[in-house]
Design an enzyme around this catalytic site. Structure first.
Site, short mmCIF file in Angstrom:
data_model
loop_
_atom_site.label_atom_id
_atom_site.label_comp_id
_atom_site.label_asym_id
_atom_site.label_seq_id
_atom_site.Cartn_x
_atom_site.Cartn_y
_atom_site.Cartn_z
N ARG A 161 7.31 -2.80 -21.34
CA ARG A 161 6.89 -4.20 -21.48
C ARG A 161 5.39 -4.43 -21.27
O ARG A 161 4.80 -5.25 -21.94
CB ARG A 161 7.66 -5.07 -20.50
CG ARG A 161 9.13 -5.21 -20.83
CD ARG A 161 9.78 -6.24 -19.93
NE ARG A 161 11.22 -6.28 -20.09
CZ ARG A 161 12.00 -7.15 -19.47
NH1 ARG A 161 11.48 -8.06 -18.67
NH2 ARG A 161 13.31 -7.13 -19.66
N ASN B 105 11.10 -0.25 -8.89
CA ASN B 105 10.92 -1.70 -8.90
C ASN B 105 9.82 -2.03 -7.90
O ASN B 105 10.09 -2.44 -6.77
CB ASN B 105 12.21 -2.43 -8.55
CG ASN B 105 12.06 -3.94 -8.61
OD1 ASN B 105 11.04 -4.45 -9.08
ND2 ASN B 105 13.05 -4.66 -8.14
N SER C 18 -4.11 -1.30 0.34
CA SER C 18 -3.09 -2.18 0.90
C SER C 18 -3.67 -3.57 1.09
O SER C 18 -4.80 -3.73 1.56
CB SER C 18 -2.60 -1.66 2.25
OG SER C 18 -1.74 -2.60 2.87
N HIS D 263 -4.70 -6.37 6.79
CA HIS D 263 -5.77 -5.58 6.18
C HIS D 263 -6.99 -6.43 5.83
O HIS D 263 -7.05 -7.61 6.13
CB HIS D 263 -5.23 -4.80 4.99
CG HIS D 263 -4.42 -3.60 5.41
ND1 HIS D 263 -4.89 -2.31 5.33
CD2 HIS D 263 -3.18 -3.51 5.95
CE1 HIS D 263 -3.97 -1.48 5.79
NE2 HIS D 263 -2.92 -2.18 6.17
N GLY E 113 0.82 -1.20 0.00
CA GLY E 113 0.00 0.00 0.00
C GLY E 113 0.85 1.25 0.00
O GLY E 113 0.47 2.28 -0.57
N SER E 114 2.02 1.17 0.62
CA SER E 114 2.93 2.32 0.65
C SER E 114 3.47 2.63 -0.74
O SER E 114 3.50 3.79 -1.17
CB SER E 114 4.09 2.04 1.61
OG SER E 114 3.62 1.77 2.90
#
Length: 360
Positions: free
Chosen positions: A186, A213, A150, A155, A22-23
């Site tokens: 891609r 990433n 999240s 959660h 979620g961050s």
């Protein structure tokens, strides 16, 4: 990709992008809004309005794109951003509003959306705590330009670790897919266009924007495919618990406050908050220690009022008057709520509160 499609259909949006948490969902959503391909974008020094009572990773991504968080007070009835205070915080530098549906309780997102539209601001919903919640029959996360979730194991639904970004904007969707994976082409629908434009570069490693990433794993997708089928039942179990506690504990409102599900909302009830009154004959720690002794875990309300955290001394931010946020920071906590809690546990919680209050 299958989970992304299922989540988009469930949320009633056109595009969903799975990420690692979620961050990182918040980081990716805000980074997309800085991209130079946008006619209207967020630039360094621009301001983004957010609630003071939130989790740290609702604020850090604002700083990471060079923007300035403008912290607004909350409504004590919901613990969400006080929509009546938002317009007072808008300046010429304001570019976005980022409300948080705290602990699974929906904001008055229709009002906030009108404010955003009136002032030509981006609206980013932070729904980390609120998968499956609804406002006026419409899923949380389907109101904004972008929304985030999240799927951490605490959660509402879980992919063990993971998150999602939703949008109805096709260009933003492409930016999210690209920036999730280093900025390469891609996963893009129009990758053939870029292959022709840059035919001298290996298309497997063709980068068109800055990125991260934030790629999820297939395992996270597999968990999500099964969890989303159970999401509504998870929410209903949590609602049953929380609405029972709200009703049964209302008799103690002179000593502590609870949060009730608001009209025309379906809360996901990530947790159940307790706010000890200043005039109570016991302290917050007295109640916490008693509950802990009964095996009931407690937590602060996420990061509390982020302006009161030591880390706030390390970054630039603006704040409005934060009376309610400071009160909740100092006098509140929450207890767990999840779909594994049944009648026995639900009633035991009330028994524990009754036992504690009998001393006072």
């Amino acid at each position: 990709k299958k989970f992304e499609k299922m989540f988009a259909n469930y949320s009633n949006v056109k595009h969903s992008t799975l990420v690692t948490s979620g961050s990182t969902a918040n980081s990716l959503a805000l980074a997309a809004l800085t991209d130079h391909s946008l006619k209207r974008r967020i630039n360094p020094g621009d301001e983004i309005i957010a609630p003071a009572l939130t989790f740290a990773t609702s604020v850090y991504p604002i700083l990471d794109i060079g923007a300035v968080p403008v912290l607004v007070d909350i409504d004590l009835e919901t613990l969400n951003i006080d929509e009546k205070q938002i317009e007072k915080a808008i300046t010429k530098k304001t570019k976005a509003i980022m409300p948080v549906h705290l602990l699974g309780n929906p904001c008055k997102i229709d009002v906030i959306k009108k404010i955003a539209k009136k002032h030509n601001l981006f609206l980013i919903e932070d729904g980390a705590d609120s998968s499956g919640a609804e406002y006026h029959g419409k899923k949380i996360g389907s109101w904004g330009d972008l929304s985030t979730y999240s799927f951490f194991f605490t959660h509402i639904m879980s992919t063990i670790e993971g998150g999602m970004v939703n949008t109805n904007n096709p260009h933003l969707a492409e930016l999210l897919k690209s920036k999730r994976s280093f900025g390469w082409i891609r996963d893009l629908k129009n990758k053939k266009k870029y292959e022709k434009m840059y035919s001298n570069i290996d298309p497997r490693f063709l980068f068109i924007s800055r990125g991260f990433n934030f790629k999820p794993t297939e395992i996270q997708g597999a968990f999500g495919i099964h969890q989303i089928k159970k999401l509504d039942s998870f929410v209903e179990a949590r609602r049953k618990n929380a609405n029972f506690w709200t009703k049964e504990l209302k008799k103690y409102n002179e000593s502590f406050l609870t949060i009730a599900e608001q009209p025309n909302t379906k809360s996901a009830w990530y947790g159940f908050p307790i706010i000890v009154q200043k005039k109570a004959s016991f302290s917050k720690s007295d109640l916490i220690n008693f509950l802990n002794s009964k095996g009931v875990q407690t937590r602060p309300i996420l990061s509390g009022n982020i302006a009161q955290q030591p880390v706030a001394k390390t970054f630039k931010f603006k704040k409005m008057k934060l009376t309610n946020s400071e009160f909740v920071n100092d006098y509140s906590f929450w207890i767990g709520n999840h779909h594994g809690i049944g009648k026995i546990e639900r009633e035991a919680i009330v028994d524990y509160f009754d036992e504690f209050m009998s001393k006072y």
